[in-house]
Motif scaffolding. Structure first.
Motif, PDB file in Angstrom:
ATOM      1  N   THR A 268       0.823  -1.204   0.000  1.00  0.00           N
ATOM      2  CA  THR A 268       0.000   0.000   0.000  1.00  0.00           C
ATOM      3  C   THR A 268       0.858   1.256   0.000  1.00  0.00           C
TER       4      THR A 268
ATOM      5  N   LEU B 177       2.434   1.711  -3.441  1.00  0.00           N
ATOM      6  CA  LEU B 177       1.473   2.134  -4.444  1.00  0.00           C
ATOM      7  C   LEU B 177       1.122   3.612  -4.303  1.00  0.00           C
ATOM      8  N   SER B 178       1.005   4.089  -3.076  1.00  0.00           N
ATOM      9  CA  SER B 178       0.540   5.457  -2.835  1.00  0.00           C
ATOM     10  C   SER B 178       1.476   6.521  -3.400  1.00  0.00           C
TER      11      SER B 178
ATOM     12  N   TYR C 209      -1.303   6.518  -9.335  1.00  0.00           N
ATOM     13  CA  TYR C 209      -2.264   6.228  -8.268  1.00  0.00           C
ATOM     14  C   TYR C 209      -2.950   7.511  -7.833  1.00  0.00           C
TER      15      TYR C 209
ATOM     16  N   ARG D  92      -6.029  -5.993  -8.760  1.00  0.00           N
ATOM     17  CA  ARG D  92      -5.778  -5.550  -7.381  1.00  0.00           C
ATOM     18  C   ARG D  92      -5.341  -6.688  -6.473  1.00  0.00           C
TER      19      ARG D  92
ATOM     20  N   ILE E  96      -3.258  -2.742  -8.567  1.00  0.00           N
ATOM     21  CA  ILE E  96      -3.973  -1.531  -8.188  1.00  0.00           C
ATOM     22  C   ILE E  96      -5.454  -1.736  -8.475  1.00  0.00           C
TER      23      ILE E  96
ATOM     24  N   ASP F 183      -8.659   3.478  -8.726  1.00  0.00           N
ATOM     25  CA  ASP F 183      -7.599   4.417  -8.357  1.00  0.00           C
ATOM     26  C   ASP F 183      -6.557   4.625  -9.457  1.00  0.00           C
ATOM     27  N   LEU F 184      -6.789   4.106 -10.647  1.00  0.00           N
ATOM     28  CA  LEU F 184      -5.785   4.137 -11.712  1.00  0.00           C
ATOM     29  C   LEU F 184      -5.971   5.354 -12.612  1.00  0.00           C
TER      30      LEU F 184
END
Length: 457
Positions: A68, A71-72, A77, A238, A262, A266-267
């Motif tokens: 997480t 990814l953030s 993202y 995801r 993902i 959120d992409l």
């Protein structure tokens, strides 16, 4: 000596659980009795729960914490960028993307339906029958099996390299065949079927990239890459999967592969550096519930209710082929074409009722196709003859419906939901159509949404 196992009996598998028990217990962590206390969803990964008193320590070591955090910080993202709005219109001008998503559960949908009055219920069924009859008559069967795919399947069976069931292969081949018939894959990129798997001499810019949404293990992309010379692939999923097609795909030295772990919601596709200026095809099998709507917004950021100016639209949409699925999971917030339902005189609550009906389509016996000409009008006529005060209410009406009528109603509701998505694509200038890409006996989830830019005509 046999390794000690969890003592929880699995009746469907006719054996004990294979996991190791916890220390001091006869059961594994999945089957051990839960400790007394308040269990709450993990804030990092809501798919599992944790005792409230252990939350502080758990969030520091949750298995998804590292993923997480990684990814953030990625430029592609952006939390909830494709989520849509819970308002009645996408053009309301209010950005509520940061608000919590109010998911309407199946139980909530059912309870709301049972809470309808009998006249309200009858009116809803009449609307569904009328809309389906008016809008969904011209949907055609389009079952395809390209020769290049047929040879690929034959070779895979002989080499015992196909790790999936025949019904999945048939669906993948038909999706690919519909892409070709719709002009999105040009004649196997000039190769003969006998040359399947050989290097393609076409220029790289002539071959579109492929983005598989909800990719799972990526076997649909593997068929495309092996049979059509695709040179750039993005797998959007995801969840983490074992036994993926990635290992085989990475052995192809001419193929560029990126797996993006993902949520489609959120992409931000325009922020994907390796896709800048590259034409792409969007594919998916099957995109459950709202994932189809999230994908449509992801592919067409210019049509979102709100967007970010940080990443201008540099990607080039070439076309899409999306097999829709699990319509009972659809949510009003995510649905792309709310205006379609509102213009038909259907409310948000009726939308959720329609999504609940769709589960009946996959509950039926699909050894043969269910005739969609079956309707509930005669059943409604019987109800009306009992008077508006039908004493047993909507719950009794639903339980008394014959199985074929329930299934037919479910299919009609699925078509109506997908028809709204089709209209949304056409309203934005795309050439689009909706077809049945396999018989119901192969899969009751057999709707394929196809679209391409109008300049390809």
């Amino acid at each position: 000596m046999r390794t000690k196992r969890c003592n929880f009996w699995l009746p469907n598998k006719n054996r004990f659980c294979a996991n190791c028990p916890l220390n001091g217990s006869l059961f594994c962590g999945n089957h051990n009795s839960r400790s007394e206390g308040q269990w709450i969803p993990c804030p990092i990964d809501p798919s599992h729960s944790v005792l409230e008193q252990n939350l502080k320590g758990h969030v520091k070591r949750c298995p998804l914490l590292k993923q997480t955090r990684s990814l953030s910080v990625q430029p592609f993202y952006q939390k909830g960028i494709n989520a849509g709005s819970d308002g009645e219109e996408e053009t309301s001008g209010v950005d509520d993307s940061s608000l919590p998503i109010k998911t309407v559960s199946s139980e909530m949908k059912r309870n709301a339906l049972h809470g309808m009055s009998v006249p309200e219920f009858c009116k809803l069924i009449e609307k569904i029958e009328f809309i389906h009859e008016s809008l969904c008559k011209d949907i055609q069967d389009s079952v395809q099996m390209p020769e290049v795919c047929s040879l690929w399947i034959k070779r895979g069976v002989e080499d015992r390299k196909l790790p999936f069931q025949e019904k999945h292969i048939m669906q993948q081949a038909s999706i690919v065949g519909n892409l070709e018939n719709f002009g999105l894959l040009k004649n196997s990129h000039g190769r003969k079927p006998s040359e399947c798997g050989e290097p393609d001499e076409k220029k790289e810019e002539d071959v579109p990239a492929v983005i598989e949404f909800g990719a799972g293990r990526g076997y649909l992309t593997q068929m495309l890459a092996d049979c059509y010379g695709i040179q750039q692939v993005f797998l959007v999923e995801r969840k983490a999967y074992k036994l993926k097609a990635d290992r085989s795909l990475r052995q192809n030295e001419s193929l560029k592969l990126e797996r993006l772990r993902i949520d489609i919601e959120d992409l931000e596709l325009n922020a994907l550096e390796s896709l800048q200026g590259v034409p792409f095809l969007a594919i998916g099998k099957h995109l459950c519930g709202a994932a189809t709507d999230l994908t449509l917004r992801c592919c067409f950021p210019e049509y979102r209710k709100y967007s970010t100016e940080q990443h201008p639209a540099n990607s080039k949409f070439g076309g899409l082929a999306i097999a829709t699925c699990c319509h009972h999971l659809c949510q009003w917030k995510h649905y792309t074409n709310k205006r379609f339902f509102l213009d038909l005189g259907l409310t948000k609550e009726e939308f959720h009722a329609i999504t609940w009906f769709t589960s009946w389509a996959v509950d039926a016996n699909h050894d043969s196709d269910i005739p969609e000409t079956t309707n509930c009008i005669s059943h409604l006529q019987f109800i009306k003859e009992q008077g508006d005060g039908y004493v047993d209410g909507v719950e009794k009406i639903l339980s008394d419906m014959q199985a074929d009528r329930r299934a037919a109603l479910g299919f009609k509701c699925k078509w109506i939901i997908d028809m709204g998505r089709l209209m949304w694509l056409r309203e934005h200038g795309l050439d689009a159509k909706l077809v049945k890409f396999v018989p119901s006996s192969i899969s009751p989830e057999n709707h394929l949404l196809l679209a391409r830019s109008s300049n390809l005509l």
